[in-house]
Design an enzyme around this catalytic site. Sequence first.
Site, PDB file in Angstrom:
ATOM      1  N   HIS A 269       4.376  -4.491  10.618  1.00 22.86           N
ATOM      2  CA  HIS A 269       4.807  -3.888  11.885  1.00 22.86           C
ATOM      3  C   HIS A 269       4.820  -4.905  13.013  1.00 22.86           C
ATOM      4  O   HIS A 269       4.033  -5.862  13.016  1.00 22.86           O
ATOM      5  CB  HIS A 269       3.856  -2.755  12.300  1.00 22.86           C
ATOM      6  CG  HIS A 269       3.848  -1.599  11.367  1.00 22.86           C
ATOM      7  ND1 HIS A 269       4.657  -0.509  11.521  1.00 22.86           N
ATOM      8  CD2 HIS A 269       3.114  -1.362  10.248  1.00 22.86           C
ATOM      9  CE1 HIS A 269       4.429   0.362  10.547  1.00 22.86           C
ATOM     10  NE2 HIS A 269       3.497  -0.138   9.751  1.00 22.86           N
TER      11      HIS A 269
ATOM     12  N   ASP B  90      -0.213  -3.926   6.214  1.00 23.85           N
ATOM     13  CA  ASP B  90      -0.892  -3.387   7.404  1.00 23.85           C
ATOM     14  C   ASP B  90      -2.358  -3.808   7.453  1.00 23.85           C
ATOM     15  O   ASP B  90      -3.194  -3.101   8.026  1.00 23.85           O
ATOM     16  CB  ASP B  90      -0.798  -1.854   7.427  1.00 23.85           C
ATOM     17  CG  ASP B  90       0.614  -1.360   7.698  1.00 23.85           C
ATOM     18  OD1 ASP B  90       1.514  -2.190   7.927  1.00 23.85           O
ATOM     19  OD2 ASP B  90       0.807  -0.124   7.676  1.00 23.85           O
TER      20      ASP B  90
ATOM     21  N   HIS C 276       0.850  -1.202   0.000  1.00 24.74           N
ATOM     22  CA  HIS C 276       0.000   0.000   0.000  1.00 24.74           C
ATOM     23  C   HIS C 276       0.879   1.243   0.000  1.00 24.74           C
ATOM     24  O   HIS C 276       2.091   1.154   0.171  1.00 24.74           O
ATOM     25  CB  HIS C 276      -0.993  -0.023   1.165  1.00 24.74           C
ATOM     26  CG  HIS C 276      -0.387   0.084   2.531  1.00 24.74           C
ATOM     27  ND1 HIS C 276       0.425  -0.892   3.066  1.00 24.74           N
ATOM     28  CD2 HIS C 276      -0.470   1.054   3.477  1.00 24.74           C
ATOM     29  CE1 HIS C 276       0.788  -0.530   4.282  1.00 24.74           C
ATOM     30  NE2 HIS C 276       0.277   0.652   4.565  1.00 24.74           N
TER      31      HIS C 276
ATOM     32  N   ASP D  83       5.763   4.718   5.095  1.00 20.54           N
ATOM     33  CA  ASP D  83       6.589   3.738   5.810  1.00 20.54           C
ATOM     34  C   ASP D  83       6.639   2.396   5.082  1.00 20.54           C
ATOM     35  O   ASP D  83       7.247   1.437   5.575  1.00 20.54           O
ATOM     36  CB  ASP D  83       6.118   3.571   7.266  1.00 20.54           C
ATOM     37  CG  ASP D  83       4.708   3.058   7.391  1.00 20.54           C
ATOM     38  OD1 ASP D  83       3.811   3.613   6.716  1.00 20.54           O
ATOM     39  OD2 ASP D  83       4.488   2.089   8.145  1.00 20.54           O
ATOM     40  N   HIS D  84       6.028   2.331   3.888  1.00 21.15           N
ATOM     41  CA  HIS D  84       6.109   1.134   3.044  1.00 21.15           C
ATOM     42  C   HIS D  84       6.678   1.446   1.657  1.00 21.15           C
ATOM     43  O   HIS D  84       6.904   0.529   0.866  1.00 21.15           O
ATOM     44  CB  HIS D  84       4.721   0.475   2.912  1.00 21.15           C
ATOM     45  CG  HIS D  84       4.182   0.053   4.240  1.00 21.15           C
ATOM     46  ND1 HIS D  84       4.190  -1.257   4.680  1.00 21.15           N
ATOM     47  CD2 HIS D  84       3.680   0.779   5.268  1.00 21.15           C
ATOM     48  CE1 HIS D  84       3.700  -1.314   5.910  1.00 21.15           C
ATOM     49  NE2 HIS D  84       3.383  -0.086   6.293  1.00 21.15           N
TER      50      HIS D  84
ATOM     51  N   HIS E  73      -7.451  -0.728   5.449  1.00 23.09           N
ATOM     52  CA  HIS E  73      -6.426   0.181   6.000  1.00 23.09           C
ATOM     53  C   HIS E  73      -6.198   1.311   4.996  1.00 23.09           C
ATOM     54  O   HIS E  73      -6.205   2.482   5.351  1.00 23.09           O
ATOM     55  CB  HIS E  73      -5.157  -0.616   6.252  1.00 23.09           C
ATOM     56  CG  HIS E  73      -3.994   0.209   6.722  1.00 23.09           C
ATOM     57  ND1 HIS E  73      -3.973   0.837   7.935  1.00 23.09           N
ATOM     58  CD2 HIS E  73      -2.812   0.504   6.128  1.00 23.09           C
ATOM     59  CE1 HIS E  73      -2.812   1.487   8.075  1.00 23.09           C
ATOM     60  NE2 HIS E  73      -2.098   1.298   6.987  1.00 23.09           N
TER      61      HIS E  73
ATOM     62  N   HIS F 106       1.393   3.962   1.881  1.00 24.96           N
ATOM     63  CA  HIS F 106       1.932   4.755   2.994  1.00 24.96           C
ATOM     64  C   HIS F 106       3.462   4.852   2.926  1.00 24.96           C
ATOM     65  O   HIS F 106       4.135   3.907   2.532  1.00 24.96           O
ATOM     66  CB  HIS F 106       1.503   4.152   4.331  1.00 24.96           C
ATOM     67  CG  HIS F 106       0.060   4.408   4.650  1.00 24.96           C
ATOM     68  ND1 HIS F 106      -0.664   3.630   5.513  1.00 24.96           N
ATOM     69  CD2 HIS F 106      -0.784   5.367   4.203  1.00 24.96           C
ATOM     70  CE1 HIS F 106      -1.902   4.098   5.589  1.00 24.96           C
ATOM     71  NE2 HIS F 106      -2.002   5.144   4.804  1.00 24.96           N
TER      72      HIS F 106
HETATM   73 FE    FE Z   1       2.641   0.828   8.024  1.00 23.38          FE
HETATM   74 ZN    ZN Z   2       0.048   1.692   6.526  1.00 24.68          ZN
END
Ligand code: FE
Ligand code: ZN
Length: 256
Positions: free
Chosen positions: A172, A134, A57, A61-62, A115, A59
Amino acid sequence: MAKLEIYQFPTRSDNYGVLIHDPDTGATAAIDAPEAAPILAALFDKGWRLTDILVTHHHADHTAGIDALKKKTGCTVYGPAREAGLIPGLDVEVKEGDTVAIGHADGRVIETPGHTRGHVSYHFPDENAVFVGDTLFSVGCGRLLEGNAPTMWASLSKLAVLPPQTEVYCGHEYTNANCRFALTIEPDNAALQARAAQVAQNDAKGAPSLPTTIGQELATNPFLRASSPEIQARLGMEGRPLGEIFAEVRTRKDNF
Ligand code: FE
Ligand code: ZN
């Protein structure tokens, strides 16, 4: 044909990086790209060359490491068609039922929105592994940032029916905190109690509690256990539709 080798390592504050490697062909994919440096270090440690990135996805942090990894390795970036405009460097748009080949290993794309609007998971049936980003966490699930509870419930239901021995790799490490919440929802669940004790030990040692398995999550994860009589009784929702019970558990976690 040899099985894929799967290598998980911590990145950022609580993300995991994962590399999957086909020893026969040398093909190596990163699941998401939280940041470039630790992924490059992991590749160097293993002596692997990055060929692909499988994005779950959009985001940051990915995806934050995609540009640098692509520049350095020339890898091919796969990601959800429904988030195409949001993922830097996306080469191949994927959707439900598509297959991505990492060397000899075929990954099947499962759309798991909730998400985010277009979140996908990658299931490698012959490797007994699923990469869920996530959507599903150990003893938890992702926040509903771009989807509603029915959407997420439908996504989790697709993952729940994978073979119980399937190893689940998540974006995570939230397992310890998730256990503390889960014990407020289903305190008499012996499997959950045992998992919480084991996870606390892992945390004390700085050891990961992932990957998990579908079977372990079915036994312990309150977001997959809407049918549990204890949960239904505790929430005062006996016999209500499972999706509604899931939604109530999600709301309680948001307010925990
Ligand atoms: Fe994440
Ligand atoms: Zn995420």
